[in-house]
Motif scaffolding. Structure first.
Motif: not given
Ligand code: DGY
Length: 328
Positions: A245-268
């Protein structure tokens, strides 16, 4: 003067179970006892005098390290993933590489499902709410979540763990879509899953769960474009590798409300820096790469890694070898 004939082996951390005791009876064993992994310099220093290494996903084994370790014959990773190891460089140097497939399949699928349920039903938020003394009454609008029953699960990668997640999803009455290099008719017949292309998976999944190894092809498999193509409000669950997962894109999508949520056991990267924006988002559920962390499974992984190493040191092909051509 007596000369030891036992091969020298360096193990980069203490391991659970009986495996290291067994290894110690056969080799000249050195175990890194610290909580944190050996530094790069220290690992290179130890590798230089070793015939075998037992490594974890935190230990990078690359061409530079191999160049300093002419006597090395085997690297045994205590993990199914081996993206920390330059396998091609090992093969060139005729160093066998072992891993632990199968040992952690069900345990990791259990944890992926724990994250699916925990994220959809806001379990960590609920726990924090009660502990903070905020629970004043039953409320019809308190901590509303997403139903897992009846939702569409999109599985990326239908190997052992992806398939085990699909079996669990069937028990939860989910509609199951998956994408993988090729369709898996046996899995489809068993759980009623349907093979779809990436675009369909992204467009239709209410919950997307990642189960692919990290390779150049899967790096940032979920990026800006994919997050835009996902169903609005969908949930993302990652128990594979952070780099998928692209971490920057993920934060953007979460902040913008596009993504409802994320559960991450692994990160970059791992560990996740304490100042990562992911730490502050309420719709993110975090775990420290523990999907395979049960007593029984970690003991089994250690044991398999030792079996792999001993076989290679005896000149036999390890039971689980990712570069068997070394023995051709
Ligand atoms: C693996 O085995 O690759 C996991 O990520 C750790 O158990």
């Amino acid at each position: 003067m007596t000369r030891t004939v036992r091969p020298r082996v360096f193990v980069t951390r203490q391991l659970p179970g009986e495996a290291l005791g067994r290894l110690g009876e056969r080799v000249d064993l050195r175990v890194w006892e610290e909580e944190l992994p050996p530094s790069r310099d220290r690992l290179m220093e130890e590798a230089a005098g070793a015939e075998g290494l037992v490594t974890l996903l935190t230990d990078r084994v690359d061409a530079r390290l191999l160049a300093l370790a002419p006597g090395l014959r085997a690297v045994s990773n205590v993990a199914v993933g081996y993206d920390n190891i330059d396998v091609a460089a090992c093969t060139r140097q005729r160093v066998a590489v072992g891993n632990t497939p199968g040992a952690l399949t069900e345990t990791s699928a259990d944890f992926a499902f724990a994250l699916i349920l925990g994220l959809a039903r806001r379990v960590a938020e609920a726990d924090a709410y009660v502990r903070a003394g905020k629970w004043r009454t039953w409320s019809p609008t308190l901590l509303l979540g997403t139903d897992v029953y009846g939702a569409t699960l999109g599985i990326v990668g239908a190997g052992g763990i992806g398939a085990a997640v699909a079996r669990r999803a069937r028990g939860f009455g989910m509609r199951i879509l998956y994408t993988s290099r090729e369709p898996k008719p046996a899995l489809e017949a068993e759980v009623g899953a349907r093979w779809v292309d990436k675009a369909t998976l992204l467009a239709q999944a209410d919950i997307l769960s990642l189960h692919v190894p990290l390779t150049p092809q899967t790096r940032h498999w979920v990026g800006r474009e994919e997050l835009r193509e996902m169903k609005p409000g969908a949930l993302l669950v990652n128990t594979s590798r952070g780099g998928v997962v692209d971490p920057e894109a993920l934060v953007e999508a979460l902040r913008g409300g596009r993504l409802g949520g994320a559960a991450l056991d692994v990160t970059e990267p791992e560990p996740l820096p304490v100042d990562s924006p992911l730490m502050t988002l309420p719709n993110v559920l975090l775990a420290p790469h523990i999907a395979s962390a049960s007593h029984a499974t970690r003991g089994r992984m250690a044991s398999m890694a030792v079996d792999n190493l001993l076989a290679a040191l005896e000149g036999r092909r390890p039971p689980h070898c990712v570069n068997p051509e070394v023995f051709a």
